[in-house]
Motif scaffolding. Sequence first.
Motif, short mmCIF file in Angstrom:
data_model
loop_
_atom_site.label_atom_id
_atom_site.label_comp_id
_atom_site.label_asym_id
_atom_site.label_seq_id
_atom_site.Cartn_x
_atom_site.Cartn_y
_atom_site.Cartn_z
N ASP A 98 0.96 -2.50 -6.64
CA ASP A 98 0.94 -1.63 -5.46
C ASP A 98 -0.44 -1.05 -5.17
O ASP A 98 -0.54 -0.03 -4.47
CB ASP A 98 1.93 -0.47 -5.65
N LEU A 99 -1.50 -1.67 -5.64
CA LEU A 99 -2.84 -1.10 -5.43
C LEU A 99 -3.15 -0.89 -3.95
O LEU A 99 -3.85 0.05 -3.58
CB LEU A 99 -3.90 -2.01 -6.05
N GLY A 100 -2.61 -1.76 -3.10
CA GLY A 100 -2.89 -1.66 -1.68
C GLY A 100 -2.38 -0.39 -1.03
O GLY A 100 -2.85 0.01 0.04
N LYS A 101 -1.41 0.28 -1.66
CA LYS A 101 -0.89 1.52 -1.08
C LYS A 101 -1.94 2.63 -1.10
O LYS A 101 -1.81 3.60 -0.36
CB LYS A 101 0.38 1.95 -1.82
N GLY A 102 -2.95 2.47 -1.94
CA GLY A 102 -4.03 3.46 -1.97
C GLY A 102 -4.96 3.37 -0.78
O GLY A 102 -5.78 4.27 -0.56
N THR A 103 -4.85 2.29 0.01
CA THR A 103 -5.71 2.11 1.19
C THR A 103 -4.90 2.08 2.49
O THR A 103 -5.40 1.65 3.52
CB THR A 103 -6.54 0.82 1.07
N THR A 104 -3.65 2.52 2.42
CA THR A 104 -2.82 2.59 3.62
C THR A 104 -3.40 3.61 4.61
O THR A 104 -3.74 4.73 4.19
CB THR A 104 -1.38 2.98 3.26
N LEU B 100 2.88 -0.63 5.48
CA LEU B 100 2.89 -1.96 6.06
C LEU B 100 1.66 -2.75 5.63
O LEU B 100 0.54 -2.26 5.71
CB LEU B 100 2.94 -1.86 7.59
N GLY B 101 1.89 -3.98 5.17
CA GLY B 101 0.78 -4.85 4.80
C GLY B 101 0.12 -4.52 3.48
O GLY B 101 -0.94 -5.08 3.17
N HIS B 102 0.75 -3.66 2.68
CA HIS B 102 0.09 -3.28 1.42
C HIS B 102 0.02 -4.45 0.44
O HIS B 102 -0.85 -4.48 -0.42
CB HIS B 102 0.79 -2.09 0.78
N GLU B 103 0.92 -5.43 0.60
CA GLU B 103 0.91 -6.56 -0.33
C GLU B 103 -0.41 -7.33 -0.26
O GLU B 103 -1.02 -7.64 -1.29
CB GLU B 103 2.09 -7.50 -0.04
N GLY B 104 -0.85 -7.64 0.94
CA GLY B 104 -2.12 -8.37 1.09
C GLY B 104 -3.30 -7.56 0.61
O GLY B 104 -4.23 -8.10 -0.01
N ARG B 105 -3.29 -6.26 0.88
CA ARG B 105 -4.38 -5.41 0.39
C ARG B 105 -4.37 -5.33 -1.13
O ARG B 105 -5.43 -5.29 -1.77
CB ARG B 105 -4.28 -4.01 1.01
N SER B 106 -3.17 -5.32 -1.71
CA SER B 106 -3.07 -5.29 -3.17
C SER B 106 -3.69 -6.53 -3.79
O SER B 106 -4.39 -6.46 -4.81
CB SER B 106 -1.60 -5.17 -3.60
N VAL B 107 -3.44 -7.68 -3.18
CA VAL B 107 -4.01 -8.93 -3.71
C VAL B 107 -5.53 -8.88 -3.70
O VAL B 107 -6.19 -9.24 -4.68
CB VAL B 107 -3.50 -10.14 -2.88
N VAL C 36 2.88 -11.51 -7.93
CA VAL C 36 3.76 -10.34 -7.86
C VAL C 36 3.32 -9.40 -6.74
O VAL C 36 4.14 -8.91 -5.97
CB VAL C 36 3.78 -9.60 -9.21
N ALA C 37 2.02 -9.16 -6.63
CA ALA C 37 1.51 -8.28 -5.57
C ALA C 37 1.86 -8.83 -4.20
O ALA C 37 2.26 -8.08 -3.29
CB ALA C 37 0.01 -8.10 -5.71
N ARG C 38 1.74 -10.13 -4.02
CA ARG C 38 1.97 -10.74 -2.71
C ARG C 38 3.45 -10.85 -2.36
O ARG C 38 3.85 -10.67 -1.22
CB ARG C 38 1.34 -12.14 -2.70
N GLU C 39 4.30 -11.13 -3.36
CA GLU C 39 5.68 -11.52 -3.08
C GLU C 39 6.74 -10.51 -3.50
O GLU C 39 7.92 -10.74 -3.25
CB GLU C 39 5.99 -12.86 -3.76
N HIS C 40 6.36 -9.39 -4.13
CA HIS C 40 7.42 -8.53 -4.67
C HIS C 40 8.34 -7.99 -3.58
O HIS C 40 9.54 -7.84 -3.78
CB HIS C 40 6.84 -7.39 -5.52
N GLY C 41 7.80 -7.70 -2.40
CA GLY C 41 8.66 -7.23 -1.31
C GLY C 41 9.66 -8.29 -0.88
O GLY C 41 10.84 -7.98 -0.62
N ASN C 42 9.21 -9.53 -0.82
CA ASN C 42 10.11 -10.62 -0.44
C ASN C 42 11.17 -10.86 -1.50
O ASN C 42 12.33 -11.15 -1.19
CB ASN C 42 9.31 -11.91 -0.21
#
Length: 419
Positions: free
Chosen positions: A254-260, A269-276, A299-305
């Motif tokens: 979930d690293l991308g949630k820090g840049t939401t 929204l879109g945190h998966e790509g930012r996490s990668v 896992v970062a890219r696909e966990h939501g799916n």
Amino acid sequence: MQIYLVGGAVRDRLLGRPGGDRDWVVVGSTPEAMTAAGYRPVGKDFPVFLHPDTHEEYALARTERKHGHGYHGFQVYASPDVTLEDDLVRRDLTINAMAQDADGRVTDPHGGQRDLTARVLRHVSPAFAEDPVRILRLARFAARFADFTVADETMALMRQMVADGEVDHLVAERVWQELARGLMEERPSRMFEVLRDCGALARLLPELDRLWGVPQRADYHPEIDTGVHVMMVLDMAARLQAPLSVRYACLGHDLGKGTTPPDILPRHLGHEGRSVQLLRDVNERLRVPNDCCELAEVVAREHGNIHGSGNFGAAAVLRLLGRCDAWRKPQRFIEVLLACECDARGRLGYADHPYPQGERLHRALALGQAVDTARVSAEALARGLKGPAIGQAIDEAREAALSAGLDTAQPDHSAPPGV
């Protein structure tokens, strides 16, 4: 020549814990005498020898003097006149600065037994500040001994070390080595709690440090705080005895949630790509091993799916497995599912909930693997198909197997989608 068992082996004996590797210190000897006695020299920076029979490490008693920044900035002095007490005072924590002789007598000049009883992690001397790796080691011990606290004066010293820039001189290999060991401890969240408390986490892993205080939707994440959630996921991975690659994926998912952007919080929204992308930066900076890198990115890219896959039909499940490269790397896909289970259960009130999405995707993998791809390929060739068309025929056979063998897709709301 006097030989003593030192460090962690003494500590663990006193705690009644299973012992690991044993380390020995030798007082009153020289490299020449050790070699003559059959010990094999292996130390590069200081005199360490392997026992001719047990192959355990025996180090000559030594002192160290700081002359530069970082882990390598030391001058080492080893001589027959260095005493056991001289050697013990250079060690990091009081609980690691004890020695035991052949008769079982413990030498404890710095109160290690007292601190074991009090469950306290305390530095031995101001020399602790000379080696920034000791911050990582202490944090790792906090993860192993989860009921120990850090002495106030030791925490203050570590904060000063961070302020003085010592942490900035740590080499990537040592950072990863200590983080990896800490991730495999009993309660890995404690390691990051200590690193965050002293300010080192912001220097070493700013991508992780910025997650605290970032809100998530309370209907999916009752714990709300993203940093708290990631630590719960990590401890769930320890509870499920996950391997290092899975624990690292849990840390970075979930690293991308820090840049939401603040204006869309608490959605992400879109945190998966930012996490990668952030993971790739961390992987390169810390030189993370490939197996950990690859699993964490999937896992970062696909966990939501994967969380939302309970309402996927056969075609959508097939596409998901293809994106995860599940046919070529089935064991890695199983680890992906374990990381996602840790994510779903690493939420307030969900620790003991089932994870039906994982069970369903396990079954989908098995159904697809049961397809005789060699036979499908041969039949496709007989029909004159070539190249990508053969791959399409295999996909169609797998989709048919999934359609026949998977239960009817039902919406599942037990785990959060990629919000």
